[in-house]
Design a protein around this motif. Structure first.
Motif, PDB file in Angstrom:
ATOM      1  N   LEU A  87       0.855  -1.193   0.000  1.00 16.49           N
ATOM      2  CA  LEU A  87       0.000   0.000   0.000  1.00 16.49           C
ATOM      3  C   LEU A  87       0.884   1.233   0.000  1.00 16.49           C
ATOM      4  CD1 LEU A  87      -2.480  -1.643   2.363  1.00 16.49           C
ATOM      5  CD2 LEU A  87      -3.014  -0.844   0.066  1.00 16.49           C
ATOM      6  N   THR A  88       0.722   2.048  -1.028  1.00 13.88           N
ATOM      7  CA  THR A  88       1.572   3.228  -1.199  1.00 13.88           C
ATOM      8  C   THR A  88       0.861   4.250  -2.073  1.00 13.88           C
ATOM      9  OG1 THR A  88       3.557   4.022  -2.360  1.00 13.88           O
ATOM     10  CG2 THR A  88       2.776   1.850  -2.998  1.00 13.88           C
ATOM     11  N   PRO A  89       1.026   5.555  -1.778  1.00 16.54           N
ATOM     12  CA  PRO A  89       0.396   6.564  -2.635  1.00 16.54           C
ATOM     13  C   PRO A  89       0.892   6.503  -4.076  1.00 16.54           C
ATOM     14  CG  PRO A  89       1.242   7.581  -0.617  1.00 16.54           C
ATOM     15  CD  PRO A  89       1.726   6.160  -0.629  1.00 16.54           C
ATOM     16  N   GLY A 113       2.596   0.332   5.253  1.00 16.49           N
ATOM     17  CA  GLY A 113       3.757   1.127   5.635  1.00 16.49           C
ATOM     18  C   GLY A 113       3.419   2.095   6.759  1.00 16.49           C
ATOM     19  N   TYR A 115       5.669   5.673   8.910  1.00 16.64           N
ATOM     20  CA  TYR A 115       6.764   6.658   8.791  1.00 16.64           C
ATOM     21  C   TYR A 115       6.711   7.331   7.417  1.00 16.64           C
ATOM     22  CZ  TYR A 115       8.034   3.303  12.404  1.00 16.64           C
ATOM     23  OH  TYR A 115       7.987   2.446  13.469  1.00 16.64           O
ATOM     24  N   GLU A 116       7.881   7.505   6.756  1.00 13.34           N
ATOM     25  CA  GLU A 116       7.898   8.133   5.423  1.00 13.34           C
ATOM     26  C   GLU A 116       7.723   7.092   4.306  1.00 13.34           C
ATOM     27  OE1 GLU A 116       7.674  11.311   4.545  1.00 13.34           O
ATOM     28  OE2 GLU A 116       7.478  11.623   6.698  1.00 13.34           O
ATOM     29  N   GLY A 117       7.457   5.849   4.692  1.00 12.47           N
ATOM     30  CA  GLY A 117       7.244   4.799   3.687  1.00 12.47           C
ATOM     31  C   GLY A 117       8.345   3.757   3.725  1.00 12.47           C
ATOM     32  N   SER A 131      -2.697   2.203  -4.450  1.00 13.92           N
ATOM     33  CA  SER A 131      -2.972   3.457  -3.737  1.00 13.92           C
ATOM     34  C   SER A 131      -4.466   3.586  -3.496  1.00 13.92           C
ATOM     35  CB  SER A 131      -2.499   4.638  -4.587  1.00 13.92           C
ATOM     36  OG  SER A 131      -3.019   5.841  -4.066  1.00 13.92           O
ATOM     37  N   LEU A 132      -4.822   4.067  -2.323  1.00 13.87           N
ATOM     38  CA  LEU A 132      -6.241   4.286  -2.041  1.00 13.87           C
ATOM     39  C   LEU A 132      -6.739   5.554  -2.719  1.00 13.87           C
ATOM     40  CD1 LEU A 132      -8.189   2.595  -0.380  1.00 13.87           C
ATOM     41  CD2 LEU A 132      -8.033   4.321   1.398  1.00 13.87           C
ATOM     42  N   GLY A 133      -5.850   6.489  -3.012  1.00  9.53           N
ATOM     43  CA  GLY A 133      -6.264   7.737  -3.641  1.00  9.53           C
ATOM     44  C   GLY A 133      -5.142   8.739  -3.527  1.00  9.53           C
ATOM     45  N   TYR A 135      -4.016  11.164  -1.810  1.00 12.27           N
ATOM     46  CA  TYR A 135      -3.846  11.858  -0.532  1.00 12.27           C
ATOM     47  C   TYR A 135      -2.952  10.970   0.318  1.00 12.27           C
ATOM     48  CZ  TYR A 135      -7.784   8.691  -0.031  1.00 12.27           C
ATOM     49  OH  TYR A 135      -8.598   7.594  -0.110  1.00 12.27           O
ATOM     50  N   VAL A 136      -2.415  11.533   1.397  1.00  6.45           N
ATOM     51  CA  VAL A 136      -1.444  10.772   2.195  1.00  6.45           C
ATOM     52  C   VAL A 136      -2.027  10.435   3.566  1.00  6.45           C
ATOM     53  CG1 VAL A 136       0.862  10.802   3.207  1.00  6.45           C
ATOM     54  CG2 VAL A 136       0.474  11.838   0.968  1.00  6.45           C
ATOM     55  N   LEU A 137      -2.108   9.137   3.826  1.00  4.75           N
ATOM     56  CA  LEU A 137      -2.563   8.641   5.127  1.00  4.75           C
ATOM     57  C   LEU A 137      -1.344   8.502   6.031  1.00  4.75           C
ATOM     58  CD1 LEU A 137      -4.703   5.755   3.621  1.00  4.75           C
ATOM     59  CD2 LEU A 137      -5.628   7.804   4.735  1.00  4.75           C
ATOM     60  N   GLY A 139      -0.664   5.870   7.678  1.00  3.68           N
ATOM     61  CA  GLY A 139      -0.181   4.505   7.578  1.00  3.68           C
ATOM     62  C   GLY A 139      -1.019   3.726   6.594  1.00  3.68           C
ATOM     63  N   GLY A 140      -0.546   2.534   6.221  1.00  4.99           N
ATOM     64  CA  GLY A 140      -1.262   1.709   5.249  1.00  4.99           C
ATOM     65  C   GLY A 140      -2.506   1.043   5.817  1.00  4.99           C
TER      66      GLY A 140
END
Ligand code: SAM
Length: 227
Positions: A87-89, A113, A115-117, A131-133, A135-137, A139-140
Motif C-alpha cells: 500500500l503506497t500513494p 507502511g 513513517y515516510e514509507g 494506492s487508495l487515492g 492523498y497521504v494517510l 499509515g497503510g
C-alpha cells in the motif's frame, strides 16, 4: 475460502472494524479469513527496530528492508499463492475493478507502511503496489481496511440477494448508483419522486437508469473540471 493476510505494525487497528457488520458475518461464516502478521516480530536487533534514517538525509524514518522482506517471505511461506500488495500513494489506484480482481483470488497479502514509507528495495518482493487515492494517510492500515471491506463484500454468498453488489456503483460500465428513498414520503418538505410511488415498474426502471446516467455524467464533468 478467501484468505487475506495483513503485514502491519498495528494489528490491533483491524480488530474492531472486522468485528462489525458484513466482514464479521463473512468471517464467522467461513467465507473469509484475515490474519495479521506483526512486522516487528521479524526485527533482528535487540531494540526490535523496523525503521531507520534515509540515506542522503531528509525528514522522517523509513521502513527497513530486512524485517519487512522477512515478513513478506513468511506470508508467502504460509500461503505460497498469495498476491502480495504494497500500500503506497505511488501505486495503482484502487477501484471497484481492482476489488473484483482481488475477490477472484484465493489470497491477498496487504503490506502496510508507516513513517515516510518503505526502503525502495522492498518493492522487488511485492507483486503489486496499490494506492487508495491521491492523498497521504499516516499509515497503510486504513487503506488495507478499505481494500478488505470492498473485497469481502464481493465474495460469493457474502451479500444476501437483498443487498446484492451487482447494482452497486461502478459495477456496470463504471456507472453510479441511482438515488434511493425510504419512508417518510415527505421529509422536511422534500417529497419522494412521484414515479417511485406509481407502482409502474417499467417507468421506475427507466427513471433509475436516467438518474444513474445523469449522476455519472455530472461526476465525470466535475472530475474533468478539476483535472
Ligand atoms: N512519504 C510517502 C509519500 O509521500 O508517498 C508517504 C508515507 S505515509 C505517511 C506512510 C504509509 O502510509 C505509506 O508507506 C503507505 O503504506 C500508507 N499510505 C499513505 N497514503 C496512502 C495511500 N493514498 N494509499 C495507500 N497507502 C497509503
Amino acid at each position: 475460502m478467501f484468505h487475506a493476510q495483513v503485514l502491519t505494525l498495528f494489528p490491533e487497528f483491524f480488530s474492531s472494524p472486522l468485528a462489525c457488520s458484513i466482514p464479521s458475518r463473512a468471517i464467522a461464516a467461513g467465507q473469509a479469513r484475515v490474519d495479521c502478521i506483526q512486522i516487528r516480530d521479524f526485527a533482528t536487533d535487540k531494540h526490535r527496530s523496523v525503521d531507520d534514517a534515509p540515506y542522503g538525509g531528509g525528514p522522517g524514518m523509513l521502513m527497513k528492508p530486512e524485517p519487512v522482506v522477512a515478513a513478506i517471505r513468511e506470508a508467502r511461506r504460509r500461503i505460497p499463492s498469495t498476491h502480495v500488495v504494497m500500500l503506497t500513494p505511488s501505486g495503482r489506484p484502487f477501484t471497484q475493478e481492482v476489488a473484483l480482481e482481488y475477490a477472484a483470488l484465493d489470497s491477498i497479502t496487504l503490506l502496510c507502511g508507516r513513517y515516510e514509507g518503505f526502503d525502495e528495495r522492498i518493492c522487488a518482493d511485492v507483486d503489486a503496489q496499490l494506492s487508495l487515492g491521491d492523498y497521504v494517510l499516516s499509515g497503510g492500515e486504513p487503506a488495507a481496511l478499505s481494500v478488505l471491506d470492498a473485497v469481502i463484500r464481493l465474495l460469493p454468498g457474502v451479500l444476501g440477494s437483498s443487498e446484492s453488489a451487482v447494482l452497486d456503483s461502478f459495477t456496470e460500465d463504471g456507472i453510479l448508483d441511482w438515488p434511493h428513498y425510504t419512508r417518510p414520503e415527505i421529509f422536511e418538505g422534500r417529497s419522494v419522486p412521484k414515479v417511485l410511488l406509481s407502482g409502474n415498474h417499467q417507468a421506475i426502471e427507466a427513471w433509475r437508469k436516467s438518474e444513474s446516467q445523469a449522476r455519472s455524467k455530472a461526476r465525470l464533468r466535475a472530475v474533468l473540471s478539476h483535472s
